[in-house]
Design a protein around this motif. Structure first.
Motif, short mmCIF file in Angstrom:
data_model
loop_
_atom_site.label_atom_id
_atom_site.label_comp_id
_atom_site.label_asym_id
_atom_site.label_seq_id
_atom_site.Cartn_x
_atom_site.Cartn_y
_atom_site.Cartn_z
N GLU A 54 1.14 -1.07 0.07
CA GLU A 54 0.09 0.04 0.00
C GLU A 54 0.82 1.26 0.09
OE1 GLU A 54 -3.84 0.26 2.47
OE2 GLU A 54 -2.38 0.98 3.54
N VAL B 166 3.24 4.23 -2.65
CA VAL B 166 3.60 4.51 -4.02
C VAL B 166 4.81 3.86 -4.51
CG1 VAL B 166 4.31 6.65 -5.28
CG2 VAL B 166 2.88 7.15 -3.51
N ILE C 7 -1.40 12.36 -6.61
CA ILE C 7 -1.57 10.96 -6.79
C ILE C 7 -2.41 10.50 -5.51
CG2 ILE C 7 0.66 10.39 -5.44
CD1 ILE C 7 0.84 8.10 -7.47
N VAL D 185 -3.50 7.17 -3.33
CA VAL D 185 -3.21 5.85 -2.73
C VAL D 185 -4.47 5.46 -2.22
CG1 VAL D 185 -1.82 4.48 -1.23
CG2 VAL D 185 -0.81 6.35 -2.28
N GLN E 5 -3.54 -0.75 -2.03
CA GLN E 5 -2.87 -0.83 -3.54
C GLN E 5 -1.35 0.10 -3.48
OE1 GLN E 5 -5.14 0.20 -6.86
NE2 GLN E 5 -7.15 -0.44 -5.93
N VAL F 160 0.52 2.31 -5.86
CA VAL F 160 0.23 3.05 -7.24
C VAL F 160 1.72 3.23 -7.82
CG1 VAL F 160 -0.74 5.11 -8.04
CG2 VAL F 160 -1.91 3.68 -6.21
N ARG G 39 2.65 11.70 -15.00
CA ARG G 39 1.62 12.36 -13.80
C ARG G 39 2.37 13.51 -13.40
NH1 ARG G 39 -1.69 9.20 -10.63
NH2 ARG G 39 -1.85 7.12 -11.48
#
Lengths: 535, 310
Positions: free
Chosen positions: A275, A277, A333, A335, A339, A341, A347
């Motif tokens: 979980e 980046v 971003i 999150v 997950q 990411v 981006r």
């Protein structure tokens, strides 16, 4: 002798290359944590701003990623020396119980706060450094890791002479015949250096980089696990680099160890929650800032070319920044829960330095904290066409509860309750009355924190409950009441008079809609003074 | 709608939804204009004497004061109304009710007040009764009056007229009083603006329930702040049957003097003077038309109190 930081790094680099990190070895180790932060250090010290915040951050990381169960982690904010010792005793008892059940144990001790004249300063109380070192050294825990983020904390390591082994200096084997036992002490600075805080990052340099490293920035091996060595090395490099040009001079974290056995202690497992980046291998190198929705720097990641990085962040929205010589690269971003990411360079967009989300506006406290205030308010309704005797000027006693930096940095959300009474006369009919009022309100203000004075302005919405009874028994008039929602503006200033205590003055200007028999737009003003205590 | 006007609308809507209550100075001003029985009642210290031992004109005055106050019993309803918030607020007016009457099943009452926009110090009011289920046109006025406030607690000048004939004709029963007389009307003018307060009353009765005959009784009462008061009324001499015009005055302690002038018959044009002490015993009596063996003069005139004429 004390292992100098540079030499230590060399030794540790050698060690890590020789060590085979094993998740299995980290398993079966019951981990305890005592995390303490105290912004105050007594009358001869200046209050810190981020010690509590740093402690909270470390506590969150250890319980989320560090294998420390919530019930085995103790967070102490603003605690006294005796409370800290009590926590250590409690953990020792838990550890002893765990050992009786055959578990190996580790204690992660973290302190952020003042240290001066040979003592940790916890508010008005003191804890001798020699005493705390001896206590940790004698704790019945297999592995003890102590981290001190305080001025001149390098003195914690100056008496340690062991550990100058080239390899495998930092490997702590958690099971098997060579299970590690002993003490590791990390400090944020040497014995003659100050440990510095940064308004821009909202924490101390050392703790900030240590936390960023534990979140994944230090995972040099790329295996998703951050070892003690990796975390220290990362914090060392980044702290020295960030403070090299500071007015106080470069700050050099130190460590010492006294271990038997060897192995590699995994401090955090970035992959366990999957979980956060993910910075792919092809992402440009550089230092990435991840700023959370409240404006706090959640992590600062130094990424090299050709390697990838996983940063374990809580679900939420983050702004990503990478600084180039002539501009910024900024992007957003999200999150999601559960997950990881991937951050694609696409981006990010170019942005001028003026758009830097990490600004650092003076000495500000970025921690969410509560404060409780009590005081007196004087309220007066502007003269109404129907007569000034409608609502008499009223003195009120008030209490309020405020939460700072929760919704956003420098935003303060407050609930307040006030009650008071006054005597008045309806002059048109000569009826004396006793007026009572209760107000319940919520306000949201923006403040500009300063060392002594903190001005603020904002909005407020109050629910006013007003009533009156007529005191002349001959009049026989029935009691009357009125309730309304009243929006208004509030402004004032808080004057810090002690570490946790401020004198608050404020004025309010409110709209008062009156609709009994006729619609009137009235208003009232308030002046208040109160004492506020930071909880 | 622009975002700015939308925001303004939302703020006003929130304030409107949140604003409620009965907190009103103007309501008080309406209630203040309702006539209060206490403001108009005559105050004379009570006599504990048997009627035979009380000075004759003191006894007559006590009887008149009782009758005067009894005529104001109708204002008890107004006193009750003042203790309630108005049921309805209308432009330049307030309405209490309708409320079913306690003692007349099937009927309801309302009390309606208005004030003149151009002269907000002047209030008009109506106490009305109608059968339950009636229309706006069915309301029958029982009391209508007006009050001009001069500021302060029930200070001002007022007038009201109470008429029972319309109600009686509509089937609303109004029984006789203890003497068998049936109420027809009461016309009251009063001033509480400053001392002395004054109340003038014209009471019309159907004697013994005879609706073809009427008796008119007039009273005038005044009272100073110190309790000194006086009543003017009409009476009949118990010995000669002559009509008398009586002016009775007394102090707060009860001590008083009355002068009764014969309007006709024996002693016409002459004045009977009687004084009494705090116990209402006669201390001086001079009755020019006294018939022997009664004495024309008894007592000492120096014992009479000095009370200015009303």
């Amino acid at each position: 002798m004390r292992l100098g930081p540079k030499l230590a790094l060399v030794a540790l680099l050698a060690a890590v290359t020789a060590a085979a990190s094993s998740t299995a070895r980290a398993q079966g180790l019951r981990r305890f944590a005592i995390v303490a932060g105290n912004d105050t250090g007594g009358g001869d010290t200046r209050s810190l701003l981020y010690a509590g915040a740093d402690a909270r951050k470390v506590h969150d990381i250890l319980t989320r990623l560090g294998g420390v169960r919530q019930e085995d982690a103790t967070l102490l904010i603003g605690a006294s020396a005796s409370q800290l010792l009590s926590a250590i005793v409690a953990v020792e008892m838990q550890a002893a119980e765990a050992k009786r059940h055959g578990e190996r144990t580790a204690l992660f001790f973290y302190y952020s706060g003042h240290a001066k004249d040979g003592s940790l300063r916890l508010g008005e109380t003191r804890l001798p450094i020699d005493g705390i070192k001896a206590r940790i050294a004698s704790s019945p825990v297999d592995v003890r890791i102590a981290i001190f983020d305080s001025c001149k904390s390098g003195s914690m390591t100056t008496t340690r002479t062991k550990g100058a082994r080239k390899a495998p200096a930092f490997e702590i084997q958690a099971d098997g015949p060579r299970d590690a036992k002993g003490v590791v002490i990390l400090t944020s600075s040497t014995s003659d250096e100050d440990s510095q805080e940064s308004d821009a990052i909202g924490g101390s340099y050392f703790s900030h980089h240590l936390a960023s490293g534990l979140l994944g920035g230090a995972d040099r091996s790329g295996d998703g696990r951050v070892t003690l060595f990796e975390a220290y090395a990362y914090a060392y490099d980044r702290t020295v680099a960030d403070t090299a040009e500071s007015a106080a001079g470069a700050q050099h974290p130190t460590f010492s160890y006294d271990l038997a056995g060897n192995g590699d202690l995994v401090l955090t497992d970035v992959a366990v929650r999957h979980e956060g980046v993910y910075f792919p291998r092809e992402a440009p190198s550089g230092v990435y800032f991840l700023v959370d929705g409240k404006g706090f720097v959640a992590a600062e990641i130094s990424k090299a070319d050709g390697v990838d990085r996983r940063v374990a962040l809580s679900p939420g929205h983050y702004r990503v920044k990478r600084r180039l010589p002539d501009r910024l690269r900024i992007g957003d971003i999200d999150v999601p829960r559960g997950q990881m990411v991937a951050l694609a360079e696409a981006r990010l967009r170019d942005a001028p330095f003026a758009d830097d989300p990490v600004k650092g506006a003076g000495r500000v406290d970025l921690t969410s904290r509560w404060s409780l205030g009590a005081g007196a308010t004087y309220q007066s309704v502007f003269a109404a066409p129907s007569g000034a005797s409608l609502f008499p000027p009223t003195g009120m006693l008030a209490v309020d509860l405020s939460l700072r930096n929760f919704l956003r940095k420098d935003w303060v959300w407050s609930l307040d309750l006030a009650a008071g009474s006054a005597n008045g006369v309806v002059t048109s009919v000569g009826a004396p009355f006793k007026f009572s009022e209760i107000s319940f309100a919520s306000s949201l203000v923006v403040e500009w924190p300063g060392r002594i004075v903190t001005p603020y302005v904002g909005g407020r919405l109050a629910m006013l409950l007003m009533g009156r009874t007529f005191t002349d028994p001959q009049s026989a008039y029935p009691a009357q009441f009125f309730s309304t929602l009243s929006p208004g503006l509030v402004g004032g200033a808080a004057f810090r008079i002690m570490d946790h205590t401020s004198l608050v003055t404020r004025g309010r200007l409110h709209y008062l809609f009156y609709n009994v028999g006729e619609d009137l737009s009235l208003g009232y003003w308030e002046l208040a003074a109160m004492v506020s205590y930071d909880l | 709608m622009t975002s700015k006007s939308l925001l303004s609308t939302l703020v006003l809507l929130a304030a409107t939804l949140g604003a409620c209550g009965n907190y009103s100075n103007e309501d008080l001003e309406y209630m203040n204009a309702i006539p209060a029985r206490d403001d108009m009642s005559a105050n004379m210290p009570r006599s504990n004497l048997l009627p035979a031992n009380e000075a004759e004109l003191s006894r007559d005055t006590h009887a008149v004061v009782k009758a005067f106050n009894g005529a104001l019993d109708f204002l008890t309803a107004a006193d009750t109304i003042r203790t309630y918030q108005p049921t309805t607020r209308i432009t330049d007016g307030r309405i209490w009710g309708p409320v079913p009457t306690d003692d007349h099943p099937g009927w309801q009452w309302r009390f309606r007040m208005t004030r003149a926009p151009a002269a907000p110090e002047m209030f008009s009011y109506w106490f009305e009764i109608e059968p339950i289920g009636g229309t706006e046109a069915d309301w029958i006025p029982f009391i209508n009056g007006s009050f001009v406030t001069t500021g302060g607690a029930r200070r001002g000048m007022g007038h009201f007229f109470m008429g029972a004939d319309d109600l009686r004709n509509a089937g609303y029963g109004i029984g006789p009083d203890g003497d068998g007389n049936v109420f027809k009307s009461l016309d009251v003018m009063y001033s509480t603006a400053a001392y002395p307060i004054s109340v003038s009353m014209v009471l019309v009765l159907y004697p013994k329930g005879d609706l073809t005959n009427m008796v008119t009784i007039t009273y005038h009462y005044e009272q100073q702040a110190n309790g000194q008061a006086g009543m003017e009324f009409e009476g009949t001499d118990s010995t000669t049957g002559a009509s008398l015009g009586v002016a009775s005055r007394w102090l707060a302690t009860g001590r008083g003097v009355a002068e009764a002038t014969a309007k006709d018959g024996t002693g016409a044009g002459t004045t009977w003077t009687e004084c009494w002490d705090d116990s209402f015993h006669s201390v001086y009596d001079n009755k020019p038309w006294a018939i022997a063996p009664a004495l024309v003069t008894t007592g000492d005139p120096a014992l009479c109190p000095e009370i200015p004429s009303l």
